[in-house]
Design an enzyme around this catalytic site. Sequence first.
Site, PDB file in Angstrom:
ATOM      1  N   GLY A 178       0.804  -1.216   0.000  1.00 28.34           N
ATOM      2  CA  GLY A 178       0.000   0.000   0.000  1.00 28.34           C
ATOM      3  C   GLY A 178       0.831   1.257   0.000  1.00 28.34           C
ATOM      4  O   GLY A 178       0.568   2.200   0.752  1.00 28.34           O
ATOM      5  N   SER A 230       1.374   3.538  -2.436  1.00 28.27           N
ATOM      6  CA  SER A 230       1.101   4.582  -3.426  1.00 28.27           C
ATOM      7  C   SER A 230       0.598   5.877  -2.811  1.00 28.27           C
ATOM      8  O   SER A 230       0.578   6.915  -3.482  1.00 28.27           O
ATOM      9  CB  SER A 230       0.086   4.071  -4.457  1.00 28.27           C
ATOM     10  N   SER A 231       0.183   5.851  -1.535  1.00 26.74           N
ATOM     11  CA  SER A 231      -0.352   7.064  -0.918  1.00 26.74           C
ATOM     12  C   SER A 231      -0.255   6.961   0.600  1.00 26.74           C
ATOM     13  O   SER A 231       0.057   5.905   1.149  1.00 26.74           O
ATOM     14  CB  SER A 231      -1.819   7.281  -1.336  1.00 26.74           C
ATOM     15  N   GLY A 232      -0.531   8.080   1.266  1.00 23.15           N
ATOM     16  CA  GLY A 232      -0.668   8.090   2.716  1.00 23.15           C
ATOM     17  C   GLY A 232       0.555   7.617   3.473  1.00 23.15           C
ATOM     18  O   GLY A 232       1.699   7.945   3.137  1.00 23.15           O
ATOM     19  N   ASP A 280      -2.142  -7.570  -4.802  1.00 28.42           N
ATOM     20  CA  ASP A 280      -3.440  -7.546  -4.122  1.00 28.42           C
ATOM     21  C   ASP A 280      -3.305  -8.436  -2.895  1.00 28.42           C
ATOM     22  O   ASP A 280      -3.209  -9.657  -3.014  1.00 28.42           O
ATOM     23  CB  ASP A 280      -4.539  -8.058  -5.050  1.00 28.42           C
ATOM     24  N   SER A 284      -0.710  -0.994  12.840  1.00 24.08           N
ATOM     25  CA  SER A 284      -1.938  -1.120  13.610  1.00 24.08           C
ATOM     26  C   SER A 284      -2.647   0.236  13.591  1.00 24.08           C
ATOM     27  O   SER A 284      -2.699   0.909  12.560  1.00 24.08           O
ATOM     28  CB  SER A 284      -1.611  -1.592  15.025  1.00 24.08           C
ATOM     29  N   TYR A 335     -13.603  -2.255  11.962  1.00 33.19           N
ATOM     30  CA  TYR A 335     -12.222  -1.814  11.741  1.00 33.19           C
ATOM     31  C   TYR A 335     -11.397  -1.979  13.008  1.00 33.19           C
ATOM     32  O   TYR A 335     -10.260  -2.471  12.970  1.00 33.19           O
ATOM     33  CB  TYR A 335     -12.216  -0.353  11.285  1.00 33.19           C
ATOM     34  N   ALA A 339     -11.914  -4.063  15.413  1.00 30.36           N
ATOM     35  CA  ALA A 339     -11.694  -5.498  15.624  1.00 30.36           C
ATOM     36  C   ALA A 339     -10.551  -6.011  14.760  1.00 30.36           C
ATOM     37  O   ALA A 339      -9.729  -6.824  15.202  1.00 30.36           O
ATOM     38  CB  ALA A 339     -12.976  -6.277  15.323  1.00 30.36           C
ATOM     39  N   SER A 340     -10.459  -5.512  13.527  1.00 34.33           N
ATOM     40  CA  SER A 340      -9.374  -5.965  12.640  1.00 34.33           C
ATOM     41  C   SER A 340      -8.020  -5.532  13.183  1.00 34.33           C
ATOM     42  O   SER A 340      -7.040  -6.285  13.112  1.00 34.33           O
ATOM     43  CB  SER A 340      -9.591  -5.440  11.212  1.00 34.33           C
ATOM     44  N   LYS A 341      -7.938  -4.343  13.735  1.00 36.12           N
ATOM     45  CA  LYS A 341      -6.665  -3.867  14.270  1.00 36.12           C
ATOM     46  C   LYS A 341      -6.349  -4.516  15.619  1.00 36.12           C
ATOM     47  O   LYS A 341      -5.175  -4.784  15.920  1.00 36.12           O
ATOM     48  CB  LYS A 341      -6.682  -2.342  14.386  1.00 36.12           C
ATOM     49  N   ASN A 392      -3.289  12.573   8.798  1.00 40.41           N
ATOM     50  CA  ASN A 392      -3.825  13.394   7.720  1.00 40.41           C
ATOM     51  C   ASN A 392      -3.594  12.712   6.375  1.00 40.41           C
ATOM     52  O   ASN A 392      -2.648  13.015   5.643  1.00 40.41           O
ATOM     53  CB  ASN A 392      -3.165  14.774   7.749  1.00 40.41           C
TER      54      ASN A 392
END
Length: 270
Positions: free
Chosen positions: A12, A14-16, A54, A132, A146, A148-150, A180
């Site tokens: 992941g 490509s951003s953030g 993916d 996390s 969300y 719960a996933s973390k 941000n």
Amino acid sequence: MTTNKPVALVTGASSGIGKAAALALVEAGYDVVGTSRDAAKAGPLPGVTFIDLDVADDDSVTAAVGEVIERFGRIDVLVNNAGFGSGGAAEESSLAQDRKVFDINVFGVLRMTKAVLSHMRSRRSGRIVNISSIVGFIPMPYMAVYAASKHAIEGYSESLDHEVREHGVRVLLVEPAWTNTSFEANATQPDHPLPIYARQRRAFEQQMAEAVKNGDDPAIVAKAIVAAATDVKPKLRYAAGQSGRVHTLRRLAPAGIFDRQIRKLNGLPA
């Protein structure tokens, strides 16, 4: 080709947070491979090689990890950053929607981790850095799935770290606060919204948008990721930015006070 430089694989990217982490790791001296579901549309980022991945697809994960090892000869650090948010009351999302969150946020991490572990064990060296969240250790109404996933990633990482530490591999957590990025804009909305929750859901969405807008710069989280990748004696958990204060509050505050504070911050009746 092979390289004498350490190699970091960032999902992941490509951003953030992923983008900031990839650039920070380049600055720290790594050859960095970033992943995106469509690498042709990602970047370019200086010093970062992009490949397709993916994390919800077993074959894609196997192929991507194999490609990195073949091209660079090694993977020293895996940053499991790919994921996405979900909002709304827990009752408002279908099980199919909940499974999608877990397939990326939890099973995506498991797929990537399983794919690199044998390589790292054989070299008796490696760091797996799992991203996390502040909601990995506190509750957050209207983000139950969300959260719960973390929470799951927290337990998985801590348990796995005990298993692989003797083989030269560490599994570490970075816990950002609100950051941000485009997180809030890209979060999945409930597919079965209920009128009973509409008012409070809208209030939460407004609060979340404000929190993200005023959140930490992704570079702050990237700094914690680099520390997790490079510290000689790494910590299990790296609280990034504002997350550190909340961690201290959760640890020290009496349960009743903490519960009331959560409700107050989220505009819920006492």
